[in-house]
Design a protein around this motif. Structure first.
Motif, mmCIF file in Angstrom:
data_model
loop_
_atom_site.group_PDB
_atom_site.id
_atom_site.type_symbol
_atom_site.label_atom_id
_atom_site.label_comp_id
_atom_site.label_asym_id
_atom_site.label_seq_id
_atom_site.Cartn_x
_atom_site.Cartn_y
_atom_site.Cartn_z
ATOM 1 N N TYR A 29 -4.457 4.768 -2.543
ATOM 2 C CA TYR A 29 -3.084 4.357 -2.864
ATOM 3 C C TYR A 29 -2.403 5.454 -3.673
ATOM 4 O O TYR A 29 -2.937 5.939 -4.667
ATOM 5 C CB TYR A 29 -3.124 3.059 -3.671
ATOM 6 N N ASP A 30 -1.193 5.849 -3.233
ATOM 7 C CA ASP A 30 -0.414 6.854 -3.958
ATOM 8 C C ASP A 30 0.755 6.216 -4.692
ATOM 9 O O ASP A 30 0.906 6.369 -5.904
ATOM 10 C CB ASP A 30 0.097 7.931 -2.994
ATOM 11 N N SER A 31 1.606 5.491 -3.929
ATOM 12 C CA SER A 31 2.784 4.894 -4.558
ATOM 13 C C SER A 31 3.319 3.773 -3.680
ATOM 14 O O SER A 31 2.972 3.648 -2.502
ATOM 15 C CB SER A 31 3.875 5.952 -4.777
ATOM 16 N N PHE A 32 4.206 2.973 -4.290
ATOM 17 C CA PHE A 32 4.871 1.888 -3.564
ATOM 18 C C PHE A 32 6.303 1.821 -4.069
ATOM 19 O O PHE A 32 6.572 1.338 -5.166
ATOM 20 C CB PHE A 32 4.135 0.569 -3.801
ATOM 21 N N HIS A 33 7.249 2.374 -3.287
ATOM 22 C CA HIS A 33 8.645 2.437 -3.690
ATOM 23 C C HIS A 33 9.529 1.927 -2.558
ATOM 24 O O HIS A 33 9.317 2.267 -1.389
ATOM 25 C CB HIS A 33 9.061 3.867 -4.030
ATOM 26 N N THR A 64 2.796 4.557 0.303
ATOM 27 C CA THR A 64 2.308 5.887 0.678
ATOM 28 C C THR A 64 0.843 5.996 0.282
ATOM 29 O O THR A 64 0.436 5.546 -0.796
ATOM 30 C CB THR A 64 3.113 7.010 -0.002
ATOM 31 N N THR A 65 0.051 6.580 1.170
ATOM 32 C CA THR A 65 -1.391 6.687 0.950
ATOM 33 C C THR A 65 -1.873 8.078 1.340
ATOM 34 O O THR A 65 -1.174 8.843 2.006
ATOM 35 C CB THR A 65 -2.163 5.647 1.790
ATOM 36 N N THR A 66 -3.085 8.389 0.937
ATOM 37 C CA THR A 66 -3.761 9.624 1.329
ATOM 38 C C THR A 66 -5.151 9.281 1.845
ATOM 39 O O THR A 66 -5.890 8.549 1.178
ATOM 40 C CB THR A 66 -3.890 10.596 0.141
ATOM 41 N N THR A 67 -5.479 9.771 3.015
ATOM 42 C CA THR A 67 -6.815 9.538 3.561
ATOM 43 C C THR A 67 -7.792 10.490 2.896
ATOM 44 O O THR A 67 -7.715 11.711 3.070
ATOM 45 C CB THR A 67 -6.833 9.733 5.088
ATOM 46 N N ILE A 68 -8.699 9.931 2.122
ATOM 47 C CA ILE A 68 -9.670 10.720 1.367
ATOM 48 C C ILE A 68 -10.886 11.054 2.221
ATOM 49 O O ILE A 68 -11.437 12.144 2.150
ATOM 50 C CB ILE A 68 -10.118 9.955 0.099
ATOM 51 N N MET A 69 -11.278 10.108 3.039
ATOM 52 C CA MET A 69 -12.503 10.275 3.816
ATOM 53 C C MET A 69 -12.371 9.518 5.127
ATOM 54 O O MET A 69 -11.947 8.371 5.159
ATOM 55 C CB MET A 69 -13.702 9.740 3.013
#
Length: 410
Positions: A111-115, A120-125
């Motif tokens: 989880y990055d942000s919620f606006h 918005t997210t980032t795939t880590i693995m």
């Protein structure tokens, strides 16, 4: 929303045996040779195997044929002052091997942000994992995994475990749907989890809604139209949890007990119900109302009373007709009957045709499932049975509605 640890056993989450608790706290702080944040490929397989063998443990009710040991997040890491806890969506895809289900793909989305209503997210693995045991079924229809995909893969379960151990902090939150299955697949325990199948389960009910159903109803997103994608599922699961946290309990599926019949509001209108006796009893005749109820089991036989109540002197203001179509012959009869009805009803009529597939089959499987899962039953309920039940349930939750009406007459 975080699942309390004392609920883990009730929800069939993997739990560490008390006898396997490490007596030496220092051993918990021994980290494998891996720098957090680097790729999983940088983890030497033999070192990962040695680490899991030394620090791993078996969990309660672990199958005898499952020889893989579990690891857990280090709960006594040194205080990481100023470091925020993170939230991850997690989803796994499994294949069926000679010892049961084994991990074939793991996705971790942060989880990055919620606006402004946008997540918005980032795939880590997003890693494919090669099972140790012979694969009996790739479950491609659900997992999206094929033999071709796994053939060149070198990553093994121990490397995944070491990666998670090195990467996750005790305060991080893992979000998943029926997350117990993902934790069992990865053979990894983490203390802070949010399970959306439990968060959105109605109070005092055991039935869990599928991720696809929750996504369709709450996010208005259609997923899993073909095989599953663990990255897509992890993102959807994370979004469900984040929206629930922001919007509260109002972000939920409507409870069946909150549904109200439309018939009482139409009590002074002329309403007719036509259909099988079982349906009439469930929705009309067992309730106090002034609705005319006519019992017909055949699709063909329903056409005549429908037309009579639509065209005759005693024309109904609202007519509800329920039909069970059991085979191709009855489907053809339904098509012909609908064609005749559409040609003959007054132009001022408004028709709604709702089609639902497989409800009767799903009810039959549900009854069998409830009997088999009773502790007193001697009949087992296998993973194949559960998959068959889930497919039937998902099929009957999908439907089509067609509205038919004429243009306003001048």
């Amino acid at each position: 929303m975080i699942l309390p640890l004392d609920h883990w056993e009730k929800e069939r989450y993997p739990m560490k045996n008390e006898n396997d608790q490490l007596a030496d706290g220092a051993k918990q702080r021994e980290m494998p040779v891996h720098h957090p944040g680097s790729s999983i490929d940088s983890i030497p397989l033999e070192q990962a195997k040695a680490f899991v063998k030394e620090h791993g443990f078996r969990v309660m009710d672990q199958l005898q044929g499952d020889l893989q040991l579990y690891l857990e997040t280090l709960t006594d890491q040194e205080d990481q002052g100023g470091v925020d806890n993170r939230i991850f969506g997690m989803d796994c895809e499994m294949v069926k091997t000679s010892v049961g289900s084994e991990l074939a793909r793991l996705t971790l989305v942060q989880y990055d942000s919620f606006h402004d209503g946008k997540l918005t997210t980032t795939t880590i693995m997003d890693e494919l994992v090669k099972p140790y045991n012979p694969v009996l079924d790739y479950l491609t229809r659900h997992s999206g995994i094929t033999a071709t995909m796994l053939e060149p893969v070198q990553t093994r379960l121990e490397q995944v475990q070491v990666y998670l151990l090195s990467f996750l902090r005790p305060g991080d939150i893992l979000v998943g749907h029926s997350l117990e299955n993902d934790l069992m697949a990865t053979h990894f325990l983490h203390p802070r989890v949010i399970d959306t199948s439990l968060v959105f389960r109605h109070t005092n009910q055991r039935t869990k809604f599928s991720l696809r159903h929750l996504s369709t109803c709450l996010l208005k997103k259609t997923i899993q139209t073909g095989s599953h994608c663990s990255e897509e599922d992890a993102q959807v699961t994370l979004e469900l949890a984040v929206r629930r946290a922001w919007l509260g309990d109002t972000f939920a599926l409507p409870n069946a007990s909150d549904r109200k019949s439309i018939f009482p509001k139409w009590s002074k209108r002329k309403i007719v119900g036509i259909g099988p006796a079982e349906w009439l009893q469930a929705h009309i005749t067992n309730h106090a109302n002034g609705i005319h109820a006519l019992s017909y089991d055949s699709v063909e036989k329903c056409k005549k009373p429908v037309l009579a109540w639509c065209k005759g002197q005693r024309k109904a203001q609202m007519l509800c007709c329920h039909l069970n179509v059991l085979d191709e012959t009855e489907m053809h009869s339904l098509e012909q009957s609908m064609s005749d009805i559409l040609k003959q009803v007054p132009l001022s009529s408004m028709l709604m045709i709702a089609l639902q597939e497989g409800l009767g089959k799903a009810r039959e499987i549900f009854k069998t499932r409830r009997v088999c899962q009773d502790p007193r039953s001697s009949v087992g309920w296998t993973e194949e049975d559960e998959d068959r039940w889930k497919m039937a349930l998902e099929r009957c939750r999908q439907g089509h509605v067609l509205w038919i009406g004429s243009a306003k007459q001048t």
